[in-house]
Design an enzyme around this catalytic site. Sequence first.
Site, PDB file in Angstrom:
ATOM      1  N   GLY A  17      68.805   8.045  24.635  1.00 48.34           N
ATOM      2  CA  GLY A  17      69.851   7.764  23.734  1.00 48.34           C
ATOM      3  C   GLY A  17      71.369   9.089  22.718  1.00 48.34           C
ATOM      4  O   GLY A  17      70.818   9.147  22.411  1.00 48.34           O
ATOM      5  N   MET A  96      69.333  -0.498  29.493  1.00 48.96           N
ATOM      6  CA  MET A  96      69.418  -0.396  31.138  1.00 48.96           C
ATOM      7  C   MET A  96      68.990  -2.124  31.447  1.00 48.96           C
ATOM      8  O   MET A  96      67.828  -2.350  32.408  1.00 48.96           O
ATOM      9  CB  MET A  96      68.751  -0.141  32.261  1.00 48.96           C
ATOM     10  CG  MET A  96      69.373   1.857  31.671  1.00 48.96           C
ATOM     11  SD  MET A  96      71.343   1.607  32.084  1.00 48.96           S
ATOM     12  CE  MET A  96      71.215   1.674  34.051  1.00 48.96           C
ATOM     13  N   LEU A  99      71.850  -8.815  30.922  1.00 42.78           N
ATOM     14  CA  LEU A  99      72.238  -9.130  29.818  1.00 42.78           C
ATOM     15  C   LEU A  99      72.298 -10.482  30.748  1.00 42.78           C
ATOM     16  O   LEU A  99      73.896 -11.221  31.044  1.00 42.78           O
ATOM     17  CB  LEU A  99      72.796  -9.350  28.549  1.00 42.78           C
ATOM     18  CG  LEU A  99      72.485  -7.775  28.164  1.00 42.78           C
ATOM     19  CD1 LEU A  99      73.486  -7.059  26.900  1.00 42.78           C
ATOM     20  CD2 LEU A  99      71.000  -8.371  27.380  1.00 42.78           C
ATOM     21  N   ASN A 113      79.958  -2.037  25.026  1.00 41.99           N
ATOM     22  CA  ASN A 113      79.130  -1.245  25.838  1.00 41.99           C
ATOM     23  C   ASN A 113      79.894   0.557  26.321  1.00 41.99           C
ATOM     24  O   ASN A 113      81.107  -0.308  26.442  1.00 41.99           O
ATOM     25  CB  ASN A 113      78.874  -1.555  27.200  1.00 41.99           C
ATOM     26  CG  ASN A 113      77.922  -1.110  28.640  1.00 41.99           C
ATOM     27  OD1 ASN A 113      76.970  -0.184  27.930  1.00 41.99           O
ATOM     28  ND2 ASN A 113      78.309  -1.281  29.910  1.00 41.99           N
ATOM     29  N   HIS A 115      80.626   2.995  30.145  1.00 41.54           N
ATOM     30  CA  HIS A 115      80.235   2.473  31.245  1.00 41.54           C
ATOM     31  C   HIS A 115      80.593   4.146  31.503  1.00 41.54           C
ATOM     32  O   HIS A 115      81.602   4.598  31.580  1.00 41.54           O
ATOM     33  CB  HIS A 115      81.029   1.392  32.304  1.00 41.54           C
ATOM     34  CG  HIS A 115      80.695   1.535  33.352  1.00 41.54           C
ATOM     35  ND1 HIS A 115      79.734   1.169  34.203  1.00 41.54           N
ATOM     36  CD2 HIS A 115      81.484   1.516  34.783  1.00 41.54           C
ATOM     37  CE1 HIS A 115      79.850   1.147  35.460  1.00 41.54           C
ATOM     38  NE2 HIS A 115      81.019   1.809  36.233  1.00 41.54           N
ATOM     39  N   GLU A 178      80.309  14.183  28.406  1.00 40.16           N
ATOM     40  CA  GLU A 178      81.082  14.540  27.331  1.00 40.16           C
ATOM     41  C   GLU A 178      81.953  14.015  26.736  1.00 40.16           C
ATOM     42  O   GLU A 178      82.619  13.710  25.452  1.00 40.16           O
ATOM     43  CB  GLU A 178      81.656  16.474  27.633  1.00 40.16           C
ATOM     44  CG  GLU A 178      80.688  17.275  27.098  1.00 40.16           C
ATOM     45  CD  GLU A 178      81.361  18.393  27.915  1.00 40.16           C
ATOM     46  OE1 GLU A 178      82.989  18.937  27.925  1.00 40.16           O
ATOM     47  OE2 GLU A 178      80.516  19.791  28.365  1.00 40.16           O
TER      48      GLU A 178
END
Length: 220
Positions: A17, A96, A99, A113, A115, A178
């Site tokens: 996380g 992971m 859905l 989300n 990516h 980052e």
Amino acid sequence: MSEATKKRVAVLISGRGSNMASLIEAAKEPGYPAEIVVVGSNRPDAAGLEAAKEAGLQTFAIDHKEFGKDRAAFDSALSAELKKHDVELVVLAGFMRLLTPGFTEEWEGRLINIHPALLPSFPGLNTHARALETGVKLHGATAHFVTSEMDVGPIIMQGAVPVLDDDSEQTLAARVLEVEHQIYPEALALVAAERTEINGMRVTVVGSDDLDDDLIAPTV
């Protein structure tokens, strides 16, 4: 900004996380328009759950293995748990799981989300290795709304980094991470403040700049 006016957010994780941590830190700012009310995972042993507890947040785990191949049943249980916490926005941060359309349609416009690539390039996994293999000169991260099709939802914000001649997959991944930590809190702030409008595949930013400039920054 009062707590009553902040959007109630759930963060879903599957591992440590790190993006969750950046969101938690951003949400500490008084003017931030979102409040993280719960962190959930499909893995009971996800390290990020303990980090969330240490930050004083409620957590839950719904083990996807208990549902076998029935993705719809898992998603239904997940949605029910989110509703128990009166969640308004759902943020995927290293979650992971693919859905189902039923879940993405139920939370349409309220599900985002991050990516690790500049979509539409390199959807799916192993994005850094693929970027190096194809020789692109720019790589980065994309915050986007989630739809039923993987990694193709409307783009909220992107941040780019150069691909260096001596980059390895690990060094490139570190620089992209980052960028993820920078743009994801900014993207969530825009959505939570209701400053995004979805027009087809395009997201436009609307409204006044009543948020701190430190919270809403231009794309990297």
